[in-house]
Design a protein around this motif. Structure first.
Motif, PDB file in Angstrom:
ATOM      1  N   GLY A 148      48.591  24.041  22.064  1.00 53.40           N
ATOM      2  CA  GLY A 148      47.106  23.365  22.033  1.00 53.40           C
ATOM      3  C   GLY A 148      45.864  24.318  21.926  1.00 53.40           C
ATOM      4  N   ARG A 149      44.622  23.936  21.680  1.00 53.69           N
ATOM      5  CA  ARG A 149      43.442  24.995  21.785  1.00 53.69           C
ATOM      6  C   ARG A 149      42.796  24.512  23.127  1.00 53.69           C
ATOM      7  NH1 ARG A 149      38.291  24.209  20.628  1.00 53.69           N
ATOM      8  NH2 ARG A 149      38.807  22.138  19.609  1.00 53.69           N
ATOM      9  N   VAL A 150      42.527  25.626  23.695  1.00 48.80           N
ATOM     10  CA  VAL A 150      41.922  25.202  25.102  1.00 48.80           C
ATOM     11  C   VAL A 150      40.479  24.691  24.766  1.00 48.80           C
ATOM     12  CG1 VAL A 150      40.922  26.466  27.189  1.00 48.80           C
ATOM     13  CG2 VAL A 150      43.187  27.164  26.034  1.00 48.80           C
ATOM     14  N   ARG A 151      40.094  23.616  25.326  1.00 42.36           N
ATOM     15  CA  ARG A 151      38.801  23.114  25.204  1.00 42.36           C
ATOM     16  C   ARG A 151      37.857  23.634  26.093  1.00 42.36           C
ATOM     17  NH1 ARG A 151      38.572  16.458  25.647  1.00 42.36           N
ATOM     18  NH2 ARG A 151      39.840  16.917  23.592  1.00 42.36           N
ATOM     19  N   ARG A 152      38.234  23.546  27.325  1.00 46.69           N
ATOM     20  CA  ARG A 152      37.178  24.403  28.479  1.00 46.69           C
ATOM     21  C   ARG A 152      38.131  24.673  29.697  1.00 46.69           C
ATOM     22  NH1 ARG A 152      33.960  19.629  31.703  1.00 46.69           N
ATOM     23  NH2 ARG A 152      35.686  18.037  32.025  1.00 46.69           N
ATOM     24  N   VAL A 153      37.594  25.626  30.315  1.00 54.88           N
ATOM     25  CA  VAL A 153      38.127  26.048  31.683  1.00 54.88           C
ATOM     26  C   VAL A 153      37.174  25.741  32.843  1.00 54.88           C
ATOM     27  CG1 VAL A 153      39.457  28.205  32.768  1.00 54.88           C
ATOM     28  CG2 VAL A 153      39.619  27.838  30.444  1.00 54.88           C
ATOM     29  N   LEU A 154      37.745  25.063  33.846  1.00 54.79           N
ATOM     30  CA  LEU A 154      36.742  24.500  34.864  1.00 54.79           C
ATOM     31  C   LEU A 154      36.641  25.651  36.219  1.00 54.79           C
ATOM     32  CD1 LEU A 154      37.696  22.138  33.243  1.00 54.79           C
ATOM     33  CD2 LEU A 154      36.690  20.715  35.297  1.00 54.79           C
ATOM     34  N   ALA A 155      37.506  26.633  36.148  1.00 56.39           N
ATOM     35  CA  ALA A 155      37.402  27.413  37.335  1.00 56.39           C
ATOM     36  C   ALA A 155      37.904  28.849  36.900  1.00 56.39           C
ATOM     37  CB  ALA A 155      38.708  26.934  38.353  1.00 56.39           C
ATOM     38  N   ASP A 156      37.091  29.702  37.969  1.00 54.28           N
ATOM     39  CA  ASP A 156      37.292  31.114  37.420  1.00 54.28           C
ATOM     40  C   ASP A 156      37.888  31.864  38.600  1.00 54.28           C
ATOM     41  OD1 ASP A 156      37.267  33.693  36.144  1.00 54.28           O
ATOM     42  OD2 ASP A 156      35.149  33.688  36.048  1.00 54.28           O
TER      43      ASP A 156
ATOM     44  N   PHE B 135      46.345  20.606  35.479  1.00 50.55           N
ATOM     45  CA  PHE B 135      46.009  20.435  37.325  1.00 50.55           C
ATOM     46  C   PHE B 135      46.824  21.338  38.260  1.00 50.55           C
ATOM     47  CE2 PHE B 135      45.260  16.381  35.203  1.00 50.55           C
ATOM     48  CZ  PHE B 135      43.976  16.095  35.802  1.00 50.55           C
ATOM     49  N   GLY B 136      46.052  21.809  39.241  1.00 47.52           N
ATOM     50  CA  GLY B 136      46.746  22.641  40.080  1.00 47.52           C
ATOM     51  C   GLY B 136      46.571  21.938  41.552  1.00 47.52           C
ATOM     52  N   PRO B 137      47.125  22.255  42.661  1.00 49.11           N
ATOM     53  CA  PRO B 137      46.908  21.621  43.986  1.00 49.11           C
ATOM     54  C   PRO B 137      45.431  21.787  44.340  1.00 49.11           C
ATOM     55  CG  PRO B 137      48.850  23.066  44.087  1.00 49.11           C
ATOM     56  CD  PRO B 137      48.167  23.366  42.655  1.00 49.11           C
ATOM     57  N   ALA B 138      44.964  20.531  44.726  1.00 57.50           N
ATOM     58  CA  ALA B 138      43.470  20.590  45.193  1.00 57.50           C
ATOM     59  C   ALA B 138      43.330  21.518  46.391  1.00 57.50           C
ATOM     60  CB  ALA B 138      43.160  19.222  45.636  1.00 57.50           C
ATOM     61  N   GLY B 139      42.172  22.333  46.177  1.00 54.36           N
ATOM     62  CA  GLY B 139      41.806  23.241  47.498  1.00 54.36           C
ATOM     63  C   GLY B 139      42.624  24.440  47.462  1.00 54.36           C
ATOM     64  N   TRP B 140      43.265  24.787  46.251  1.00 54.84           N
ATOM     65  CA  TRP B 140      44.027  26.255  46.144  1.00 54.84           C
ATOM     66  C   TRP B 140      42.974  26.982  45.316  1.00 54.84           C
ATOM     67  CZ3 TRP B 140      49.943  26.927  45.506  1.00 54.84           C
ATOM     68  CH2 TRP B 140      50.481  26.180  46.446  1.00 54.84           C
TER      69      TRP B 140
ATOM     70  N   ASP C 172      37.473  31.075  42.305  1.00 54.43           N
ATOM     71  CA  ASP C 172      36.992  29.809  42.684  1.00 54.43           C
ATOM     72  C   ASP C 172      37.929  28.817  43.250  1.00 54.43           C
ATOM     73  OD1 ASP C 172      34.822  30.442  41.547  1.00 54.43           O
ATOM     74  OD2 ASP C 172      34.850  29.347  39.487  1.00 54.43           O
ATOM     75  N   THR C 173      37.615  27.696  44.005  1.00 47.69           N
ATOM     76  CA  THR C 173      38.470  26.829  44.753  1.00 47.69           C
ATOM     77  C   THR C 173      38.538  25.589  43.707  1.00 47.69           C
ATOM     78  OG1 THR C 173      37.976  27.553  46.955  1.00 47.69           O
ATOM     79  CG2 THR C 173      38.981  25.302  46.873  1.00 47.69           C
ATOM     80  N   LEU C 174      39.988  24.897  43.619  1.00 46.48           N
ATOM     81  CA  LEU C 174      39.948  23.834  42.580  1.00 46.48           C
ATOM     82  C   LEU C 174      39.441  22.667  43.562  1.00 46.48           C
ATOM     83  CD1 LEU C 174      43.448  24.209  41.320  1.00 46.48           C
ATOM     84  CD2 LEU C 174      41.434  24.727  40.261  1.00 46.48           C
ATOM     85  N   ASP C 175      38.627  21.668  42.731  1.00 49.11           N
ATOM     86  CA  ASP C 175      38.129  20.632  43.344  1.00 49.11           C
ATOM     87  C   ASP C 175      39.216  19.511  43.665  1.00 49.11           C
ATOM     88  OD1 ASP C 175      39.088  19.235  40.972  1.00 49.11           O
ATOM     89  OD2 ASP C 175      36.991  19.328  39.936  1.00 49.11           O
ATOM     90  N   PRO C 176      38.752  18.332  44.465  1.00 45.77           N
ATOM     91  CA  PRO C 176      39.815  17.444  44.791  1.00 45.77           C
ATOM     92  C   PRO C 176      40.703  16.736  43.990  1.00 45.77           C
ATOM     93  CG  PRO C 176      37.577  17.187  46.129  1.00 45.77           C
ATOM     94  CD  PRO C 176      37.345  18.269  44.859  1.00 45.77           C
ATOM     95  N   THR C 177      40.201  16.998  42.330  1.00 43.24           N
ATOM     96  CA  THR C 177      41.015  16.495  41.592  1.00 43.24           C
ATOM     97  C   THR C 177      42.189  17.393  41.042  1.00 43.24           C
ATOM     98  OG1 THR C 177      39.690  17.349  39.475  1.00 43.24           O
ATOM     99  CG2 THR C 177      39.251  14.961  40.502  1.00 43.24           C
TER     100      THR C 177
ATOM    101  N   LEU D 127      41.740  19.583  38.650  1.00 48.75           N
ATOM    102  CA  LEU D 127      41.629  20.218  37.336  1.00 48.75           C
ATOM    103  C   LEU D 127      41.236  21.554  37.093  1.00 48.75           C
ATOM    104  CD1 LEU D 127      41.839  19.100  34.380  1.00 48.75           C
ATOM    105  CD2 LEU D 127      39.470  18.429  34.595  1.00 48.75           C
ATOM    106  N   PHE D 128      42.128  22.380  36.348  1.00 53.04           N
ATOM    107  CA  PHE D 128      41.768  23.601  35.975  1.00 53.04           C
ATOM    108  C   PHE D 128      41.339  23.902  34.659  1.00 53.04           C
ATOM    109  CE2 PHE D 128      43.454  27.761  34.125  1.00 53.04           C
ATOM    110  CZ  PHE D 128      42.559  28.634  35.099  1.00 53.04           C
TER     111      PHE D 128
END
Length: 366
Positions: free
Chosen positions: A95-103, A198-203, A106-111, A113-114
């Motif tokens: 699919g097409r990438v809609r958005r990227v939340l981390a560069d 998704f990735g592990p939270a805090g990574w 950056d540390t992934l948030d508790p959810t 979501l990348f």
């Protein structure tokens, strides 16, 4: 004339004899000691003898002993920190990438979501599936009524059995189609969920491979992630170094070469095999706490004490006796043992000798 000279010669002889007798009497000390006189210089000699004090015999040395222990040579190993765990995040949908939340960094948030993918086509397929399910449910209701009606007619003998069998078959077919559509709906819902990466939270994000608007395919790598709240330091040890590491206990001290100071670490894992080229054992140390930024590439040093191959021992400085530019140790029975001084280690001295072994007992203060 001759008569006058003879008496004069006799008188002179008498005077000479008296003088000689008086001189001989002065050379002898008085028998009774009443005169109090002494030989010339005797008083100074007696005074000198009175001032000289005879030294007492030397006191015996201390009987306190010590046990010689093996001298260790220090092996310094260098390792660099890295993430405790690492993973590659892969897309499970195309699919097409809609958005990227981390560069990167950056540390992934508790959810956790990348990134998010566009889900338009999956949502359309899901809508069509639910419409088919509604149609099949309506067919099931109709077939159920027809089946019940023909069942009553067959009992009354007014309808053939074959018609009832056809209605039962149509009802079962519609039911199976509805179940298939329900499974398809579950698949579409799962695909819809997997469009969120998704990735592990805090990574932390180590490498980022995608950008918004980019088309990615199923199985494509989108990011490299690492766990940096705990660090890992790998070392390659010889068998001798590994045995010494086990003797050091579970908690070890690593020196931070570039940052200064030290940090506590523990053994995280030990490979049961070994490197065929270096013939060394791979050991990973874990750092869980420290007053510095946890990241990869920090230089650390591990000091391991190994037995001296030459059989040298450590002895206190006070135990060494130096005589004629040579050094000796004293046994408890006051026997000298010759040693060679190799160097100093704080308040201890590193010595070696053919008659000195670890565990031998010597005087501490001979």
């Amino acid at each position: 004339m001759k008569r006058i000279c003879a008496p004069l010669l006799f008188l002179a002889a008498l005077i000479l004899t008296a003088v000689l007798v008086a001189g001989c009497g002065n050379d002898r000390p008085e028998a009774d000691g009443s005169a109090g006189s002494s030989l010339p210089g005797s008083a100074l000699a007696e005074a000198a003898q009175a001032e000289v004090v005879t030294p007492p015999p030397p006191a015996p040395g201390s009987t306190e002993t010590f046990v010689a222990r093996s001298a260790a040579r220090r092996s310094s190993l260098t390792g660099f920190t890295r993430a405790r765990n690492a993973m590659t995040l892969v897309s499970e949908e195309s699919g097409r990438v809609r958005r990227v939340l981390a560069d990167v960094g950056d540390t992934l948030d508790p959810t956790g979501l990348f990134a998010e993918l566009d889900t338009t086509f999956i949502e359309l397929d899901l809508a069509a599936n639910r419409a088919d399910q509604e149609r099949l449910k309506s067919d099931l209701d109709y077939n159920k009524k027809e089946m019940d009606r023909y069942e009553a007619l067959v009992k009354n003998g007014t309808a053939p059995q074959s018609t009832l069998d056809s209605n039962v078959r149509a009802h079962q077919a519609a039911l199976q189609q509805l179940r298939a559509k329900q499974v398809e709906e579950r698949v579409l819902l799962e695909r819809l969920k997997r469009c969120d990466l998704f990735g592990p939270a805090g990574w932390k994000v180590v490498t980022r491979y995608i950008e918004p608007g980019e088309w990615i395919t199923k199985g494509e790598q989108v990011a490299e992630l690492g766990r940096y709240d705990v660090l890992l330091v790998p070392f390659a040890l010889t068998s001798e170094e590994y045995r010494a590491l086990k003797d050091m206990g579970d908690t070890l001290t690593l020196r931070l070469t570039d940052l200064g100071g030290t940090v506590r670490a523990k053994v995280a894992r030990v490979s049961p095999g070994f490197d065929a080229q270096t013939r060394k054992i791979n050991v990973d140390l874990e750092i869980a706490e420290g007053d510095f930024e946890f990241r990869g590439g920090i230089r650390t040093e591990l000091d391991i004490g190994l037995p001296d191959p030459g059989g040298a021992v450590l002895v206190p400085q006070s135990a060494l006796v130096k005589a004629y530019e040579e050094y000796f140790l004293m046994t408890p029975d006051n026997q000298r043992v010759r040693v060679v001084l190799l160097g100093a280690d704080d308040d201890l001295r590193r010595v070696t000798g053919p008659d000195v072994r670890p565990g031998d007992v010597f005087l501490l203060n001979p």
